[in-house]
Scaffold this active site. Sequence first.
Site, PDB file in Angstrom:
ATOM      1  CG  HIS A  82      -4.813   7.355  -7.220  1.00  0.00           C
ATOM      2  ND1 HIS A  82      -5.049   7.822  -5.952  1.00  0.00           N
ATOM      3  CD2 HIS A  82      -4.231   6.142  -7.079  1.00  0.00           C
ATOM      4  CE1 HIS A  82      -4.648   6.916  -5.083  1.00  0.00           C
ATOM      5  NE2 HIS A  82      -4.152   5.892  -5.736  1.00  0.00           N
ATOM      6  CG  ASP A 161     -10.239   1.878   1.052  1.00  0.00           C
ATOM      7  OD1 ASP A 161      -9.834   0.769   0.655  1.00  0.00           O
ATOM      8  OD2 ASP A 161      -9.487   2.845   1.232  1.00  0.00           O
ATOM      9  NE  ARG A 168      -6.324  -4.859   0.964  1.00  0.00           N
ATOM     10  CZ  ARG A 168      -6.066  -3.809   0.181  1.00  0.00           C
ATOM     11  NH1 ARG A 168      -6.860  -2.742   0.210  1.00  0.00           N
ATOM     12  NH2 ARG A 168      -5.039  -3.820  -0.639  1.00  0.00           N
ATOM     13  CB  SER A 183      -8.433  -0.181  -1.949  1.00  0.00           C
ATOM     14  OG  SER A 183      -7.889   0.874  -1.197  1.00  0.00           O
ATOM     15  CE  LYS A 187      -8.681   4.687  -1.225  1.00  0.00           C
ATOM     16  NZ  LYS A 187      -7.489   4.421  -0.413  1.00  0.00           N
TER      17      LYS A 187
END
Length: 443
Positions: A82, A161, A168, A183, A187
């Site tokens: 990621h 999320d 947010r 967050s 995921k």
Amino acid sequence: MRTYELIKRKRDGIELSRDDIGYMINGFVNGDIPDYQMAAFLMAIYFRGMSPRECIDLTMAMLQSGVKVDLSGIRGFKVDKHSTGGVGDTTTLVLAPLVAASGGIVAKMTGRELGHTGGTVDKLLSIPGMNVDMPEERFVQIVNHVHVGLIAQTATLAHADKQLYALRNATATIDSIPLIASSIMSKKLAGGSDGIVLDIKTGVGAFTQQYEDALKLARTMVDIGEGAGKKVVGLITGMEQPLGKAIGNAIEVQEAIDTLNGKGPADLVDLVAELGANMLLISGVVSSRDEGINLIKHNIETKRGLEKLGELIEAQGGDREVIENPGLLPQPRVKIEVESAGSGYVEKINALDVGVASKILGAGVKTKDDPIDRSTGIYLNKKVGDAVEKGESIAVLYSDGDKGRINTARTRLLNAYTLGPAQLDEPRLFYARISREGVEELK
Ligand code: URA
Ligand code: CA
């Protein structure tokens, strides 16, 4: 009353229990806690931060709010990567097939664009016929067969999320380390992989511009993932200038194909090798980073990575021909050279401005329902350290021909470049490697 009390406790810097955090997240997702109370709670977290334990509890509460992907039907150790998001970050398209070609197994859920950064899903969808939404069983089959699969992350994955991010985004609470970490990790954990390599960007094009913040974010995410029983490594890498030379959708697929053909930009190749080596290392395929780096580079030379990309495209319904003939990708109506107003050496390229210029040309979503033009983007002819003559082309705009957008993008792009009299070294690409053993500086 409890919601009010918990907002107040957080506001006053008192640590919350797992039960308290679960109450807030579940209440918000169920609709029992209204946006205004959740917004106040998020702002309290923004200012007070969270302890490592609170971060884990928040992530787990968010994870439990949605569906999880069941990858237990895939044989072997599944590894994911990621990136916290950058400009022109073509990495996944190059990395996923290379890791699979080197003996790893990549079952990756990938996101859509966020802010000024592009999304891998949109890049993949520029390949004719490519399918990124499919039933879980089909995805499992593909990964068992090809050892790599890339699908779009669905909104039901870590459901909280999606709602929290929207709130947010409207309340100036995006750039909070516990909120970003929970967050992303909710995921990633929902995505079902056994190991995760995190690419945490620092520099002007990144969410965490300061190194100290990137380090804190990396540590928090590694702790969360290890706490959940996964193998996690975080790499802090530079996003001072855009990665590689292409920024957009189809144009980045083209860059990925070039890179897998051995003709990639050095920074993209080096980043892919480092990330890939760490993915192979935690997968147990290699026993050192050096061995992993050599294996990845070898599989670029032998074109095994390119071959694997072809297999992946075919398995997901796309036209495999694009790897031989990238002209099959969406082509822009016009290509416009951007000429330098002065001479010198490129000192800086503001990645954020380049990302915005690319969005202006149409490479990003304009409104929620507006389709993306996947042919638009920017190709950088000059990067930091390159010499430039007045009137020489520094970049090419790939455009649909809209004059207003071309002019705005050109101005933005020219402003992104800073020229100076002296030749500077390339900006630093690697900063540190964070694992449960600690922080190791990278050169
Ligand atoms: N990326 C995410 O997925 N979430 C954040 O909060 C920031 C970046
Ligand atoms: Ca790129």
